[in-house]
Design a protein around this motif. Structure first.
Motif, PDB file in Angstrom:
ATOM      1  N   LEU A   1       0.598  -1.095  -0.384  1.00  0.00           N
ATOM      2  CA  LEU A   1      -0.143  -0.415  -0.011  1.00  0.00           C
ATOM      3  C   LEU A   1       0.359   1.520   0.278  1.00  0.00           C
ATOM      4  O   LEU A   1       1.724   1.444   0.684  1.00  0.00           O
ATOM      5  CB  LEU A   1      -1.290   0.195   1.029  1.00  0.00           C
ATOM      6  CG  LEU A   1      -1.674  -0.755   1.442  1.00  0.00           C
ATOM      7  CD1 LEU A   1      -2.466  -0.821   2.748  1.00  0.00           C
ATOM      8  CD2 LEU A   1      -2.567  -1.384   0.145  1.00  0.00           C
ATOM      9  N   THR A   2       0.570   2.135  -0.930  1.00  0.00           N
ATOM     10  CA  THR A   2       1.132   3.384  -0.196  1.00  0.00           C
ATOM     11  C   THR A   2       0.217   4.029   0.925  1.00  0.00           C
ATOM     12  O   THR A   2      -0.429   3.807   1.291  1.00  0.00           O
ATOM     13  CB  THR A   2       0.748   4.322  -1.472  1.00  0.00           C
ATOM     14  OG1 THR A   2      -1.115   4.626  -1.468  1.00  0.00           O
ATOM     15  CG2 THR A   2       0.982   3.445  -3.150  1.00  0.00           C
ATOM     16  N   PRO A   3       0.998   4.994   1.057  1.00  0.00           N
ATOM     17  CA  PRO A   3       0.667   5.431   2.871  1.00  0.00           C
ATOM     18  C   PRO A   3      -0.606   6.296   2.068  1.00  0.00           C
ATOM     19  O   PRO A   3      -1.813   6.419   3.401  1.00  0.00           O
ATOM     20  CB  PRO A   3       1.627   7.242   2.508  1.00  0.00           C
ATOM     21  CG  PRO A   3       2.956   6.550   2.225  1.00  0.00           C
ATOM     22  CD  PRO A   3       2.479   5.899   1.370  1.00  0.00           C
ATOM     23  N   PHE A   4      -1.481   6.835   0.942  1.00  0.00           N
ATOM     24  CA  PHE A   4      -2.214   7.333   0.794  1.00  0.00           C
ATOM     25  C   PHE A   4      -3.083   6.047   0.715  1.00  0.00           C
ATOM     26  O   PHE A   4      -4.858   6.290   1.534  1.00  0.00           O
ATOM     27  CB  PHE A   4      -2.797   8.079  -0.304  1.00  0.00           C
ATOM     28  CG  PHE A   4      -3.773   8.443  -0.786  1.00  0.00           C
ATOM     29  CD1 PHE A   4      -5.028   9.879  -0.499  1.00  0.00           C
ATOM     30  CD2 PHE A   4      -4.876   7.715  -1.775  1.00  0.00           C
ATOM     31  CE1 PHE A   4      -6.209   9.732  -0.824  1.00  0.00           C
ATOM     32  CE2 PHE A   4      -5.736   7.789  -2.230  1.00  0.00           C
ATOM     33  CZ  PHE A   4      -6.630   9.320  -2.214  1.00  0.00           C
ATOM     34  N   GLY A   5      -3.362   4.544   0.426  1.00  0.00           N
ATOM     35  CA  GLY A   5      -3.942   3.240   0.641  1.00  0.00           C
ATOM     36  C   GLY A   5      -3.969   3.355   1.110  1.00  0.00           C
ATOM     37  O   GLY A   5      -5.167   2.891   1.739  1.00  0.00           O
ATOM     38  N   ALA A   6      -3.050   3.283   2.662  1.00  0.00           N
ATOM     39  CA  ALA A   6      -3.211   2.553   3.873  1.00  0.00           C
ATOM     40  C   ALA A   6      -4.250   2.743   4.537  1.00  0.00           C
ATOM     41  O   ALA A   6      -5.295   3.321   5.088  1.00  0.00           O
ATOM     42  CB  ALA A   6      -1.512   2.922   4.582  1.00  0.00           C
ATOM     43  N   GLU A   7      -4.402   4.616   4.866  1.00  0.00           N
ATOM     44  CA  GLU A   7      -5.163   5.990   4.955  1.00  0.00           C
ATOM     45  C   GLU A   7      -6.637   5.667   4.596  1.00  0.00           C
ATOM     46  O   GLU A   7      -7.848   5.997   5.414  1.00  0.00           O
ATOM     47  CB  GLU A   7      -4.494   7.861   4.848  1.00  0.00           C
ATOM     48  CG  GLU A   7      -5.580   8.115   5.361  1.00  0.00           C
ATOM     49  CD  GLU A   7      -4.936   9.697   4.616  1.00  0.00           C
ATOM     50  OE1 GLU A   7      -5.441  10.968   5.263  1.00  0.00           O
ATOM     51  OE2 GLU A   7      -4.346   9.896   4.361  1.00  0.00           O
ATOM     52  N   PHE A   8      -6.861   5.418   3.156  1.00  0.00           N
ATOM     53  CA  PHE A   8      -7.959   4.591   2.529  1.00  0.00           C
ATOM     54  C   PHE A   8      -8.883   3.359   2.412  1.00  0.00           C
ATOM     55  O   PHE A   8      -9.393   3.896   3.144  1.00  0.00           O
ATOM     56  CB  PHE A   8      -7.512   5.398   0.794  1.00  0.00           C
ATOM     57  CG  PHE A   8      -9.424   5.028   0.313  1.00  0.00           C
ATOM     58  CD1 PHE A   8     -10.152   6.089  -0.014  1.00  0.00           C
ATOM     59  CD2 PHE A   8      -9.319   4.038  -0.931  1.00  0.00           C
ATOM     60  CE1 PHE A   8     -11.391   6.454  -0.235  1.00  0.00           C
ATOM     61  CE2 PHE A   8     -10.372   3.581  -1.114  1.00  0.00           C
ATOM     62  CZ  PHE A   8     -11.795   5.147  -1.280  1.00  0.00           C
ATOM     63  N   ALA A   9      -8.015   2.863   3.228  1.00  0.00           N
ATOM     64  CA  ALA A   9      -8.539   1.038   3.317  1.00  0.00           C
ATOM     65  C   ALA A   9      -8.610   1.367   5.122  1.00  0.00           C
ATOM     66  O   ALA A   9     -10.078   1.084   5.514  1.00  0.00           O
ATOM     67  CB  ALA A   9      -6.733   0.410   2.954  1.00  0.00           C
ATOM     68  N   ALA A  10      -8.140   2.510   5.890  1.00  0.00           N
ATOM     69  CA  ALA A  10      -8.416   2.411   7.829  1.00  0.00           C
ATOM     70  C   ALA A  10      -9.666   3.208   7.460  1.00  0.00           C
ATOM     71  O   ALA A  10     -10.886   2.832   8.031  1.00  0.00           O
ATOM     72  CB  ALA A  10      -7.469   3.168   7.754  1.00  0.00           C
ATOM     73  N   ALA A  11     -10.032   3.879   5.994  1.00  0.00           N
ATOM     74  CA  ALA A  11     -11.573   5.108   5.947  1.00  0.00           C
ATOM     75  C   ALA A  11     -12.395   4.357   6.115  1.00  0.00           C
ATOM     76  O   ALA A  11     -13.635   4.562   6.161  1.00  0.00           O
ATOM     77  CB  ALA A  11     -10.575   6.283   5.756  1.00  0.00           C
ATOM     78  N   ILE A  12     -12.038   3.534   4.963  1.00  0.00           N
ATOM     79  CA  ILE A  12     -13.494   2.832   4.579  1.00  0.00           C
ATOM     80  C   ILE A  12     -14.023   1.927   4.842  1.00  0.00           C
ATOM     81  O   ILE A  12     -15.030   1.207   4.873  1.00  0.00           O
ATOM     82  CB  ILE A  12     -13.237   2.704   2.824  1.00  0.00           C
ATOM     83  CG1 ILE A  12     -12.107   1.548   2.193  1.00  0.00           C
ATOM     84  CG2 ILE A  12     -13.135   3.985   2.323  1.00  0.00           C
ATOM     85  CD1 ILE A  12     -12.373   1.177   0.785  1.00  0.00           C
ATOM     86  N   ARG A  13     -13.202   0.719   5.367  1.00  0.00           N
ATOM     87  CA  ARG A  13     -13.280  -0.582   6.029  1.00  0.00           C
ATOM     88  C   ARG A  13     -14.540  -0.451   6.979  1.00  0.00           C
ATOM     89  O   ARG A  13     -15.235  -1.540   6.692  1.00  0.00           O
ATOM     90  CB  ARG A  13     -11.924  -1.346   6.388  1.00  0.00           C
ATOM     91  CG  ARG A  13     -12.211  -2.760   7.136  1.00  0.00           C
ATOM     92  CD  ARG A  13     -10.808  -3.054   7.280  1.00  0.00           C
ATOM     93  NE  ARG A  13      -9.520  -2.943   6.810  1.00  0.00           N
ATOM     94  CZ  ARG A  13      -9.344  -3.934   6.192  1.00  0.00           C
ATOM     95  NH1 ARG A  13     -10.350  -4.822   5.589  1.00  0.00           N
ATOM     96  NH2 ARG A  13      -7.795  -3.751   5.049  1.00  0.00           N
ATOM     97  N   PRO A  14     -14.329   0.026   7.824  1.00  0.00           N
ATOM     98  CA  PRO A  14     -15.685  -0.436   8.762  1.00  0.00           C
ATOM     99  C   PRO A  14     -16.862   0.360   8.277  1.00  0.00           C
ATOM    100  O   PRO A  14     -17.621  -0.672   8.164  1.00  0.00           O
ATOM    101  CB  PRO A  14     -15.318   1.396   9.711  1.00  0.00           C
ATOM    102  CG  PRO A  14     -13.375   1.282  10.351  1.00  0.00           C
ATOM    103  CD  PRO A  14     -13.560   1.075   8.690  1.00  0.00           C
ATOM    104  N   PRO A  15     -17.028   1.290   7.222  1.00  0.00           N
ATOM    105  CA  PRO A  15     -18.820   1.392   7.167  1.00  0.00           C
ATOM    106  C   PRO A  15     -18.908   0.333   5.990  1.00  0.00           C
ATOM    107  O   PRO A  15     -19.657   0.480   5.338  1.00  0.00           O
ATOM    108  CB  PRO A  15     -18.558   3.019   6.155  1.00  0.00           C
ATOM    109  CG  PRO A  15     -16.755   2.848   6.031  1.00  0.00           C
ATOM    110  CD  PRO A  15     -16.289   2.260   7.273  1.00  0.00           C
ATOM    111  N   ILE A  16     -17.478  -0.264   5.073  1.00  0.00           N
ATOM    112  CA  ILE A  16     -17.906  -1.162   4.432  1.00  0.00           C
ATOM    113  C   ILE A  16     -18.266  -2.450   4.824  1.00  0.00           C
ATOM    114  O   ILE A  16     -19.511  -3.522   4.256  1.00  0.00           O
ATOM    115  CB  ILE A  16     -17.096  -2.248   2.966  1.00  0.00           C
ATOM    116  CG1 ILE A  16     -17.015  -0.383   2.161  1.00  0.00           C
ATOM    117  CG2 ILE A  16     -17.153  -3.075   2.281  1.00  0.00           C
ATOM    118  CD1 ILE A  16     -15.697  -0.521   1.848  1.00  0.00           C
ATOM    119  N   GLU A  17     -18.075  -2.211   6.107  1.00  0.00           N
ATOM    120  CA  GLU A  17     -18.028  -4.058   7.185  1.00  0.00           C
ATOM    121  C   GLU A  17     -19.228  -4.117   7.622  1.00  0.00           C
ATOM    122  O   GLU A  17     -20.339  -4.873   7.443  1.00  0.00           O
ATOM    123  CB  GLU A  17     -17.040  -4.638   8.546  1.00  0.00           C
ATOM    124  CG  GLU A  17     -15.444  -4.825   7.589  1.00  0.00           C
ATOM    125  CD  GLU A  17     -14.339  -5.371   8.281  1.00  0.00           C
ATOM    126  OE1 GLU A  17     -14.529  -4.463   9.479  1.00  0.00           O
ATOM    127  OE2 GLU A  17     -13.470  -5.376   7.823  1.00  0.00           O
TER     128      GLU A  17
END
Length: 306
Positions: free
Chosen positions: A57-73
């Motif tokens: 992951l890029t730093p941006f990708g890691a930040e984006f993954a952390a942001a979208i994971r809870p609402p998608i789950e």
């Protein structure tokens, strides 16, 4: 915003490997790669760095993954919970491979004709033809309540019940010299032309069969695919070749010129399975799976192998 793109990206973020992410989602690797690339285009920034050796992951990708994971789950959990609550008020969706639908669903019609008004453990059901990989994805997504399929590997969150195990059989002309035996071996077929049905729709069963064929030393040039399972016995009867197929084919055969013999050196039996989401294996779904187990348990393949 595309939910499937974000699901693909989260799978890649977890696995750090596109093929493993694709396997987890029951998709082709190019589909996952394109989904992530499309998400990157829509965001205007790279999410992952890909080389021939690694994915990270890029730093941006890691930040984006952390942001979208809870609402998608949370969205997936809400969808699953809603389907469980509505199970009493809708038809159960039963996915099936074409062959198993013909073999088993007539018995389910007799055993499960419809729900009585006061019977909460039973409900109406409707069949949907679907090959095994699509069943696994549809069960995981909550679009299918019960899948009826051949051997499948363990999948996280999916309960698989073995309804019955059956031998691999050789399909022979009654006048074939091998028909006089109680069992035959794949090694006996090295010089014969062998007919099989396509198993690309079930890579798990296909890999088992191909491993047995290779181990027996049968040349690939001796293997021929017949388009559909219900045509295989006809080809054997008219062409004198040998078919190799899961044993339940014997129960649908109507040709007296064709017989079936157990293959002695096959690596394992072929399983018929019912799959569903693990948390949904209650109430009407559990009762339907129990009915399927009873139906498959009554299939007397051995009587056709003597």
């Amino acid at each position: 915003m595309n939910l499937r793109q974000m699901e693909c990206f989260l799978a890649v973020a977890d696995e750090l490997h596109f093929r493993r992410a694709a396997d987890r989602l029951h998709l082709a690797p190019p589909s996952v790669s394109e989904a992530v690339a499309g998400l990157e285009r829509s965001l205007g920034s790279r999410l992952v760095e890909r080389t021939s050796r690694r994915v990270r992951l890029t730093p941006f990708g890691a930040e984006f993954a952390a942001a979208i994971r809870p609402p998608i789950e949370a969205l997936h959990q809400a969808h699953r919970a809603a389907r469980l609550r509505s199970a009493r008020h809708r038809d159960l969706v039963v996915a099936h491979t074409p062959e198993l639908g013909q073999l088993i669903l007539p018995g389910l019609v007799d055993a499960w004709p419809g729900a009585a008004a006061d019977d909460e453990a039973r409900g109406r059901w409707r069949p949907v033809p679907m090959h095994t990989p699509e069943q696994l994805a549809a069960v995981a997504d909550g679009e299918v309540d019960v899948g009826l399929c051949w051997s499948v590997p363990e999948q996280p969150g999916i309960a698989s019940t073995v309804l019955g195990s059956f031998p691999l059989v050789a399909v022979l002309q009654a006048a074939d010299p091998l028909a006089s035996r109680h069992e035959v071996a794949l090694t006996d077929l090295r010089t014969r032309q062998i007919l099989i049905t396509p198993r690309a729709d079930n890579p798990y069963l296909e890999s088992q069969l191909q491993a047995d064929i290779i181990r027996a030393g049968i040349p690939r040039t001796h293997i021929e695919e017949v388009g559909r399972y219900d045509e295989l016995a006809v080809h054997v009867a008219t062409r004198g070749h040998v078919g190799v197929h899961p044993g339940p084919i014997a129960l649908t055969n109507s040709l007296p010129a064709v017989v079936f013999r157990r293959i002695a050196d096959a690596s394992d039996g072929v399983r018929i399975c019912a799959i569903s989401r693990a948390e949904a294996r209650t109430g009407s779904i559990a009762a339907l799976v129990a009915s399927l187990r009873s139906i498959v348990g009554s299939l007397d393949v051995d009587a056709k192998l003597t």
